[in-house]
Write an enzyme that holds these catalytic residues in place. Structure first.
Site, PDB file in Angstrom:
ATOM      1  N   SER A  33       0.849  -1.204   0.000  1.00  0.00           N
ATOM      2  CA  SER A  33       0.000   0.000   0.000  1.00  0.00           C
ATOM      3  C   SER A  33       0.883   1.252   0.000  1.00  0.00           C
ATOM      4  O   SER A  33       1.604   1.514  -0.948  1.00  0.00           O
ATOM      5  CB  SER A  33      -0.963  -0.038   1.188  1.00  0.00           C
ATOM      6  OG  SER A  33      -1.905   1.005   1.117  1.00  0.00           O
ATOM      7  N   HIS A  53      -8.409   1.241   0.206  1.00  0.00           N
ATOM      8  CA  HIS A  53      -8.475   0.236  -0.862  1.00  0.00           C
ATOM      9  C   HIS A  53      -9.899  -0.283  -1.089  1.00  0.00           C
ATOM     10  O   HIS A  53     -10.105  -1.456  -1.389  1.00  0.00           O
ATOM     11  CB  HIS A  53      -7.486  -0.909  -0.603  1.00  0.00           C
ATOM     12  CG  HIS A  53      -6.068  -0.431  -0.579  1.00  0.00           C
ATOM     13  ND1 HIS A  53      -5.401  -0.056  -1.728  1.00  0.00           N
ATOM     14  CD2 HIS A  53      -5.214  -0.218   0.458  1.00  0.00           C
ATOM     15  CE1 HIS A  53      -4.183   0.351  -1.395  1.00  0.00           C
ATOM     16  NE2 HIS A  53      -4.051   0.270  -0.081  1.00  0.00           N
TER      17      HIS A  53
END
Length: 303
Positions: A90, A196
């Site tokens: 990420s 996300h």
């Protein structure tokens, strides 16, 4: 065989992380100085003096973890560390882009400033949550999410027995309870919202608008992508790809499999804690996994 540099994600932050490396080598403080000039606040002071609650705020956590990760990498490079590929989890992809030469240090912090601000604003506008589900296969987690009322989806595929779910807070709590009923362990994550997922679409749109004119170079070493779960080969529109990254699941398990298939057998994580090191050890056999987050682990990783 090869070595890959991995970079920590959001949620791994802690007070005073990595500062002993700077205290041992004052030249490393230049990374914080560059970051602070671009961010508009003293990042070193945030890490040194803030409590955990302040440091967990997205606008501070993202640049703080990125700077710490790059300090750890630079300290290792000064002791002869080299790497054949990069990847991040990420947020960690941004340190990886700097490490791969895709972004200058300055542009790296300009981009992460835009990302942190956009995600912070989107998080405040939505009541989202994330929860790690342990000891349950990804397919079972997917099924539970699909059967749960409300919006909840798998957001991070971290290992064969760890999937992070995210979405509206109520739906995440219901899905977590359903997973726990199947003897799974559910661990709420200390993040501001459902990263996300589609709840971050406003952040993705604002982020793209802010960075669409930033120049990205082709990487000097292979760059593994969370969205693809494999090496990225198309760098023609990185602003669009990174905006997509904000609302797409992290396919870290697929990335690890692709890395091993490519001959990578040494995994070194840079940044706070050793979350990715643990995932590597749980997922892959016959590999070496180490982390660098302070002077002690630097010494161990280079041994």
């Amino acid at each position: 065989m090869g070595t890959i540099a991995l970079f920590s994600g959001q949620g791994s932050q802690y007070e005073k992380m990595g500062l002993d490396l700077v205290q041992q080598d004052a030249a490393l403080e230049s990374i914080f100085e560059t970051a602070s000039e671009i961010l508009g606040f003293d990042l070193y002071a945030i890490i040194a003096d803030s409590n955990a609650q302040t440091l967990a705020q997205t606008i501070y956590a993202q640049p703080a973890i990125m700077a710490t990760s790059l300090v750890c990498l630079e300290a290792a490079k000064k002791h002869g560390f080299t790497y054949d590929a990069v990847a991040g989890h990420s947020l960690g992809e941004y340190a990886a882009m700097v490490a791969a030469g895709m972004l200058s240090l300055e542009d790296g912090f300009r981009v992460i400033k835009a990302r942190a601000e956009a995600m912070d604003a989107a998080a405040k506008a939505a009541d989202g949550a994330m929860c790690a589900i342990l000891k349950l296969a990804p397919a079972e987690v997917e099924q539970i999410c699909a059967e749960t009322e409300g919006y909840v989806v798998p957001a991070n595929y971290n290992s064969s027995v760890q999937t992070v779910i995210a979405g509206d807070r109520d739906a995440v709590e219901k899905a977590a309870a359903a997973c726990a009923a199947k003897k799974a362990r559910a661990v709420p994550l200390a993040v501001a919202s459902a990263f996300h997922t589609k709840l971050m679409q406003p952040a993705a749109d604002a982020f793209y608008a802010a960075i669409r004119n930033v120049t990205f170079a082709a990487p000097k070493v292979p760059f593994y992508s969370n969205v693809l779960g494999a090496v990225r080969t198309d760098f023609s529109d990185m602003p669009k790809a990174l905006a997509e990254h904000i609302v797409s699941p992290v396919r870290f398990t697929d990335e690890l499999a692709a890395m091993q298939a490519a001959g990578i057998d040494t995994f070194v994580e840079f940044g706070p804690k050793n979350v990715l090191t643990g995932l590597v050890k749980k997922t892959l056999k016959g590999v070496t996994a180490k982390n660098v987050e302070n002077c002690a682990t630097l010494e161990g990783a280079l041994a």
